[in-house]
Design an enzyme around this catalytic site. Structure first.
Site, PDB file in Angstrom:
ATOM      1  N   HIS A  84     -10.419  -5.318  -3.239  1.00  0.00           N
ATOM      2  CA  HIS A  84      -9.087  -5.595  -2.696  1.00  0.00           C
ATOM      3  C   HIS A  84      -9.197  -5.973  -1.227  1.00  0.00           C
ATOM      4  O   HIS A  84     -10.093  -5.514  -0.509  1.00  0.00           O
ATOM      5  CB  HIS A  84      -8.147  -4.399  -2.880  1.00  0.00           C
ATOM      6  CG  HIS A  84      -8.697  -3.102  -2.371  1.00  0.00           C
ATOM      7  ND1 HIS A  84      -9.624  -2.357  -3.076  1.00  0.00           N
ATOM      8  CD2 HIS A  84      -8.463  -2.410  -1.230  1.00  0.00           C
ATOM      9  CE1 HIS A  84      -9.936  -1.273  -2.397  1.00  0.00           C
ATOM     10  NE2 HIS A  84      -9.246  -1.280  -1.251  1.00  0.00           N
ATOM     11  N   ASP A 125       0.854  -1.194   0.000  1.00  0.00           N
ATOM     12  CA  ASP A 125       0.000   0.000   0.000  1.00  0.00           C
ATOM     13  C   ASP A 125       0.892   1.246   0.000  1.00  0.00           C
ATOM     14  O   ASP A 125       1.880   1.318   0.729  1.00  0.00           O
ATOM     15  CB  ASP A 125      -0.915  -0.013   1.237  1.00  0.00           C
ATOM     16  CG  ASP A 125      -2.063   0.974   1.105  1.00  0.00           C
ATOM     17  OD1 ASP A 125      -3.213   0.515   1.004  1.00  0.00           O
ATOM     18  OD2 ASP A 125      -1.808   2.197   1.105  1.00  0.00           O
TER      19      ASP A 125
HETATM   20  P1  AMP Z   1      -9.747   1.389   0.314  1.00  0.00           P
HETATM   21  O1  AMP Z   1      -9.945   2.604   1.167  1.00  0.00           O
HETATM   22  O2  AMP Z   1     -10.151   0.112   0.985  1.00  0.00           O
HETATM   23  O3  AMP Z   1     -10.377   1.555  -1.065  1.00  0.00           O
HETATM   24  O4  AMP Z   1      -8.197   1.255   0.119  1.00  0.00           O
HETATM   25  C1  AMP Z   1      -7.519   1.758  -0.974  1.00  0.00           C
HETATM   26  C2  AMP Z   1      -6.056   1.688  -0.626  1.00  0.00           C
HETATM   27  O5  AMP Z   1      -5.321   1.830  -1.820  1.00  0.00           O
HETATM   28  C3  AMP Z   1      -5.583   2.783   0.336  1.00  0.00           C
HETATM   29  O6  AMP Z   1      -5.030   2.177   1.505  1.00  0.00           O
HETATM   30  C4  AMP Z   1      -4.524   3.535  -0.482  1.00  0.00           C
HETATM   31  O7  AMP Z   1      -3.432   3.956   0.295  1.00  0.00           O
HETATM   32  C5  AMP Z   1      -4.128   2.498  -1.512  1.00  0.00           C
HETATM   33  N1  AMP Z   1      -3.610   3.013  -2.762  1.00  0.00           N
HETATM   34  C6  AMP Z   1      -4.156   3.977  -3.539  1.00  0.00           C
HETATM   35  N2  AMP Z   1      -3.392   4.176  -4.636  1.00  0.00           N
HETATM   36  C7  AMP Z   1      -2.375   3.300  -4.549  1.00  0.00           C
HETATM   37  C8  AMP Z   1      -1.253   3.023  -5.382  1.00  0.00           C
HETATM   38  N3  AMP Z   1      -1.035   3.673  -6.528  1.00  0.00           N
HETATM   39  N4  AMP Z   1      -0.376   2.052  -4.994  1.00  0.00           N
HETATM   40  C9  AMP Z   1      -0.582   1.403  -3.835  1.00  0.00           C
HETATM   41  N5  AMP Z   1      -1.622   1.616  -3.007  1.00  0.00           N
HETATM   42  C10 AMP Z   1      -2.496   2.559  -3.362  1.00  0.00           C
END
Ligand code: AMP
Length: 108
Positions: free
Chosen positions: A98, A30
């Site tokens: 995810h 993440d």
């Molecule tokens: P959610 O709130 O469950 O949709 O989690 C989305 C997650 O994706 C968050 O913890 C973000 O920090 C992570 N995230 C967003 N963009 C990226 C990226 N480009 N690479 C890795 N993690 C990401």
């Protein structure tokens, strides 16, 4: 999906720090970790959320959990948290299914 950030990671359009990949899944760190270990386990098939799961996705969901088990073991995590946010009210920011794998120090 054109505007999906996780689809772009899957397609290699934007970089990610991948820790696991097979034909159906990818897992990467993440970008904004909420714990010492914070890995996202993501199906390559674009499914918006748990709300959009269908019968045909049953095996894929099982695979996500087995991948989490393997990645946790690879990271020597004795105990850990698995989190799925569903919908905006549920804290879901990225509309591509995810599973969050978080080490036990996570503040969630
Ligand atoms: P959610 O709130 O469950 O949709 O989690 C989305 C997650 O994706 C968050 O913890 C973000 O920090 C992570 N995230 C967003 N963009 C990226 C990226 N480009 N690479 C890795 N993690 C990401």
């Amino acid at each position: 999906m054109e505007d999906c950030i996780f689809c772009k990671i899957i397609n290699g359009e934007i970089p990610a720090s991948k820790v696991f990949e097979n034909e159906r899944l990818v897992a990467f760190n993440d970008i904004n970790p909420k714990a010492r270990v914070h890995i996202l386990i993501v199906p390559k098939k674009h499914i918006e959320s748990v709300k959009h799961l269908e019968e045909i996705d049953k095996e894929l969901v099982g695979e996500m959990f087995l991948a989490a088990q393997k990645i946790a073991k690879d990271n020597n995590l004795e105990g850990y948290k698995l989190v799925v946010n569903v919908g905006r009210e549920g804290g879901q920011l990225v509309d591509h299914l995810h599973l969050h794998l978080l080490s036990a120090d996570a503040i969630i």
